[in-house]
Design an enzyme around this catalytic site. Structure first.
Site, PDB file in Angstrom:
ATOM      1  N   LYS A  74      -9.464  -0.009  -5.697  1.00  0.00           N
ATOM      2  CA  LYS A  74      -9.506   0.591  -4.374  1.00  0.00           C
ATOM      3  C   LYS A  74     -10.871   1.222  -4.114  1.00  0.00           C
ATOM      4  CE  LYS A  74      -7.842   2.329  -0.530  1.00  0.00           C
ATOM      5  NZ  LYS A  74      -6.638   3.052  -0.178  1.00  0.00           N
TER       6      LYS A  74
ATOM      7  N   HIS B  15       1.577   5.406  -1.711  1.00  0.00           N
ATOM      8  CA  HIS B  15       1.222   6.587  -2.515  1.00  0.00           C
ATOM      9  C   HIS B  15       2.480   7.143  -3.155  1.00  0.00           C
ATOM     10  CE1 HIS B  15      -2.859   6.717  -0.821  1.00  0.00           C
ATOM     11  NE2 HIS B  15      -2.263   6.240   0.257  1.00  0.00           N
ATOM     12  N   LEU B  16       2.504   7.150  -4.482  1.00  0.00           N
ATOM     13  CA  LEU B  16       3.690   7.652  -5.191  1.00  0.00           C
ATOM     14  C   LEU B  16       3.473   9.027  -5.798  1.00  0.00           C
ATOM     15  CD1 LEU B  16       5.041   4.469  -7.056  1.00  0.00           C
ATOM     16  CD2 LEU B  16       6.128   5.714  -5.167  1.00  0.00           C
ATOM     17  N   ARG B  17       2.223   9.496  -5.824  1.00  0.00           N
ATOM     18  CA  ARG B  17       1.914  10.787  -6.456  1.00  0.00           C
ATOM     19  C   ARG B  17       2.356  10.778  -7.928  1.00  0.00           C
ATOM     20  NH1 ARG B  17      -1.148  10.882  -2.083  1.00  0.00           N
ATOM     21  NH2 ARG B  17      -0.192  11.812  -0.243  1.00  0.00           N
TER      22      ARG B  17
ATOM     23  N   ASP C 202       1.580   2.698   3.509  1.00  0.00           N
ATOM     24  CA  ASP C 202       0.734   3.875   3.341  1.00  0.00           C
ATOM     25  C   ASP C 202       1.576   5.146   3.355  1.00  0.00           C
ATOM     26  OD1 ASP C 202      -1.609   5.277   2.880  1.00  0.00           O
ATOM     27  OD2 ASP C 202      -2.170   5.372   4.995  1.00  0.00           O
TER      28      ASP C 202
ATOM     29  N   ALA D 112      -3.759  14.959   5.514  1.00  0.00           N
ATOM     30  CA  ALA D 112      -3.518  13.678   6.184  1.00  0.00           C
ATOM     31  C   ALA D 112      -2.501  12.874   5.396  1.00  0.00           C
ATOM     32  CB  ALA D 112      -4.823  12.893   6.277  1.00  0.00           C
TER      33      ALA D 112
ATOM     34  N   HIS E 202       3.255  14.624   1.464  1.00  0.00           N
ATOM     35  CA  HIS E 202       2.606  15.915   1.231  1.00  0.00           C
ATOM     36  C   HIS E 202       3.659  16.994   1.429  1.00  0.00           C
ATOM     37  CE1 HIS E 202      -1.654  14.605   1.250  1.00  0.00           C
ATOM     38  NE2 HIS E 202      -1.238  13.677   2.086  1.00  0.00           N
TER      39      HIS E 202
ATOM     40  N   HIS F 291      -4.517  -0.560   5.889  1.00  0.00           N
ATOM     41  CA  HIS F 291      -4.067   0.187   7.073  1.00  0.00           C
ATOM     42  C   HIS F 291      -5.016   0.055   8.266  1.00  0.00           C
ATOM     43  CE1 HIS F 291      -6.706   3.022   5.091  1.00  0.00           C
ATOM     44  NE2 HIS F 291      -5.797   3.477   4.264  1.00  0.00           N
TER      45      HIS F 291
ATOM     46  N   HIS G  39       0.862  -1.199   0.000  1.00  0.00           N
ATOM     47  CA  HIS G  39       0.000   0.000   0.000  1.00  0.00           C
ATOM     48  C   HIS G  39       0.894   1.242   0.000  1.00  0.00           C
ATOM     49  CE1 HIS G  39      -3.785   2.241   1.419  1.00  0.00           C
ATOM     50  NE2 HIS G  39      -2.840   3.162   1.291  1.00  0.00           N
TER      51      HIS G  39
ATOM     52  N   HIS H  68     -10.411   1.273   1.898  1.00  0.00           N
ATOM     53  CA  HIS H  68     -10.209   2.266   2.955  1.00  0.00           C
ATOM     54  C   HIS H  68     -11.432   2.148   3.861  1.00  0.00           C
ATOM     55  CE1 HIS H  68      -8.613   6.127   4.650  1.00  0.00           C
ATOM     56  NE2 HIS H  68      -9.803   6.025   5.223  1.00  0.00           N
TER      57      HIS H  68
ATOM     58  N   ASN I 250      -5.154   7.386  -5.967  1.00  0.00           N
ATOM     59  CA  ASN I 250      -5.819   8.648  -5.595  1.00  0.00           C
ATOM     60  C   ASN I 250      -5.037   9.874  -6.060  1.00  0.00           C
ATOM     61  OD1 ASN I 250      -3.835   8.136  -3.607  1.00  0.00           O
ATOM     62  ND2 ASN I 250      -4.942   9.284  -2.042  1.00  0.00           N
TER      63      ASN I 250
ATOM     64  N   LEU J 185      -4.669   9.318   7.996  1.00  0.00           N
ATOM     65  CA  LEU J 185      -5.971   8.664   8.063  1.00  0.00           C
ATOM     66  C   LEU J 185      -5.848   7.211   7.642  1.00  0.00           C
ATOM     67  CD1 LEU J 185      -8.268  11.499   6.678  1.00  0.00           C
ATOM     68  CD2 LEU J 185      -8.292  10.537   8.992  1.00  0.00           C
TER      69      LEU J 185
HETATM   70  C1  NCD Z   1      -3.381   9.177   2.104  1.00  0.00           C
HETATM   71  C2  NCD Z   1      -2.913  10.199   1.068  1.00  0.00           C
HETATM   72  O1  NCD Z   1      -2.350  11.228   1.458  1.00  0.00           O
HETATM   73  O2  NCD Z   1      -3.056   9.946  -0.130  1.00  0.00           O
HETATM   74  N1  NCD Z   1      -3.386   9.800   3.390  1.00  0.00           N
HETATM   75  C3  NCD Z   1      -3.309   9.168   4.585  1.00  0.00           C
HETATM   76  O3  NCD Z   1      -3.422   9.839   5.607  1.00  0.00           O
HETATM   77  N2  NCD Z   1      -3.092   7.879   4.681  1.00  0.00           N
HETATM   78  C4  NCD Z   1      -4.701   8.646   1.730  1.00  0.00           C
HETATM   79  C5  NCD Z   1      -5.086   7.397   2.497  1.00  0.00           C
HETATM   80  O4  NCD Z   1      -4.475   6.330   2.346  1.00  0.00           O
HETATM   81  O5  NCD Z   1      -6.047   7.461   3.292  1.00  0.00           O
HETATM   82 ZN    ZN Z   2      -3.159   5.162   1.668  1.00  0.00          ZN
END
Ligand code: NCD
Ligand code: ZN
Length: 351
Positions: free
Chosen positions: A102, A18-20, A250, A266, A254, A177, A16, A139, A44, A222
């Site tokens: 997802k 996030h690579l943006r 996760d 988050a 940011h 998560h 899990h 989620h 996302n 989150l």
């Molecule tokens: C994640 C994100 O920033 O994309 N943020 C987080 O707090 N985990 C989104 C997510 O997995 O809920």
């Molecule tokens: Zn996530």
């Protein structure tokens, strides 16, 4: 001295992540590619990755950003919406590079506004996922404003997840998560084909971390950190050798100014020290010997993919995480910024 000084693991995967995109992707991907052979990449983005075509293009951008000399395979996901067509699911399966879809309840987290407003909307998609063996990544939080933020995961289990796993008895589901003892119990007792990922922050911290001597936006993610009793349940689950629990960081980068803000985003960034942070949590529990299975075996087995063949070595070395990393035009504050970390991954590719 009887303390273990180094630990060799099968090369792990992050189930899990996030690579943006764009400059942010280029800034964070090397950290993950250095440690992990594969990662399940969350969809996302803005706009979200809702089609196979978008996922394929995103995959190409990720592959382009992999540093020379590193082997890294992104495992792609689709973002489910109220209108995801069953035909798109079949196409996703046929692509060979998409491993799952997802479910973001609309409004639950970062970039989830295009998510699902009522679970019935995705029944046709879930039907096809169940048939063709794509994994549903969930989620798991309800979104009603009147529900306490600390109860949102538990209520989601009762209202949505438990009925869903019964309605679709063969659908493979990853409860992403997990943060509460209730979620752990649910996964332990659920039917076959239900598993969960656990993050390093939820293993290492309880909700006090968010409020220690002032408000600490870099501990805000989150689902939000929970009670100490919940953390203990997560530690027990992660170190139990139960194949239903596996690694999913996760890691969610940011820009500094969007977190240190009157309405901070988050997400916690952990990719710079992912395996090291898990090692600390496992060591605190006296279960370092269980890290290999959690990090490198259970996830692959659940997804029906081969376990990796390479190795990584974790060494007991103290180092200080940087105060910040470059993040395009911005800065990224990593987990443990400016603080000591007690393990370091050595790979074939690093000094
Ligand atoms: C994640 C994100 O920033 O994309 N943020 C987080 O707090 N985990 C989104 C997510 O997995 O809920
Ligand atoms: Zn996530």
């Amino acid at each position: 001295m009887s303390e273990i000084q180094s630990l060799t693991l099968r090369r792990p995967d992050d189930w899990h992540l996030h690579l943006r995109d764009g400059e942010a992707l280029a800034a964070v991907l090397p950290f993950t590619a250095r440690q992990f052979a594969r990662a399940v990449v969350m969809p996302n983005l803005k706009p979200p990755v809702t089609t196979v075509e978008q996922a394929g293009a995103y995959r190409q951008r990720i592959l382009k950003a992999v540093p020379h000399g590193l082997q890294f395979t992104p495992l792609m996901t689709l973002y489910l919406t109220n209108v995801t067509a069953p035909a798109e699911i079949l196409k996703a399966k046929a692509s060979g590079f998409i491993v799952g879809c997802k479910l973001y309840p609309a409004g639950a987290t970062t970039h989830s506004d295009a998510g699902v407003t009522a679970i019935e909307h995705i029944y046709p998609a879930l039907e096809v996922m169940q048939e063709c063996g794509l994994v549903l990544q969930v989620h798991g939080e309800v979104t009603q404003p009147e529900v306490d933020i600390f109860d949102r995961e538990s209520l989601f289990i009762e209202k949505t997840l438990a009925p869903l796993t019964e309605r679709f008895p063969y659908l493979k589901v990853v409860f992403e998560h997990v943060t509460t003892h209730k979620a752990v119990e649910f996964v332990q007792q659920a039917r076959q084909g239900v598993a969960a990922t656990i993050t390093p922050q939820h293993l290492l911290h309880n909700r006090n971390a968010i409020f220690q001597n002032g408000i600490r936006p870099h501990y805000y993610c989150l689902p939000v950190l929970k009670r100490e009793t919940d953390r203990q349940a997560l530690i027990n689950a992660a170190t139990s050798n139960n194949p239903r629990f596996f690694l999913g960081t996760d890691s969610a980068p940011h820009a500094q100014h969007t977190k240190e803000n009157a309405c901070g985003c988050a997400g916690m960034f952990s990719a710079h020290a992912a395996l090291e942070l898990y090692a600390e949590a496992f060591e605190q529990a006296g279960k370092l010997d269980r890290l290999d299975a959690f990090a490198s075996e259970h996830g692959a087995d659940f997804y029906g993919l081969p376990q990796n063949s390479g190795e990584v070595v974790l060494e007991r070395t103290e180092w200080t995480a940087p105060e910040h990393y470059p993040f395009g035009q911005d800065r990224l504050i990593p987990m443990r910024a400016g603080e000591k970390i007690h393990w370091r991954v050595r790979t074939e590719h690093s000094a």
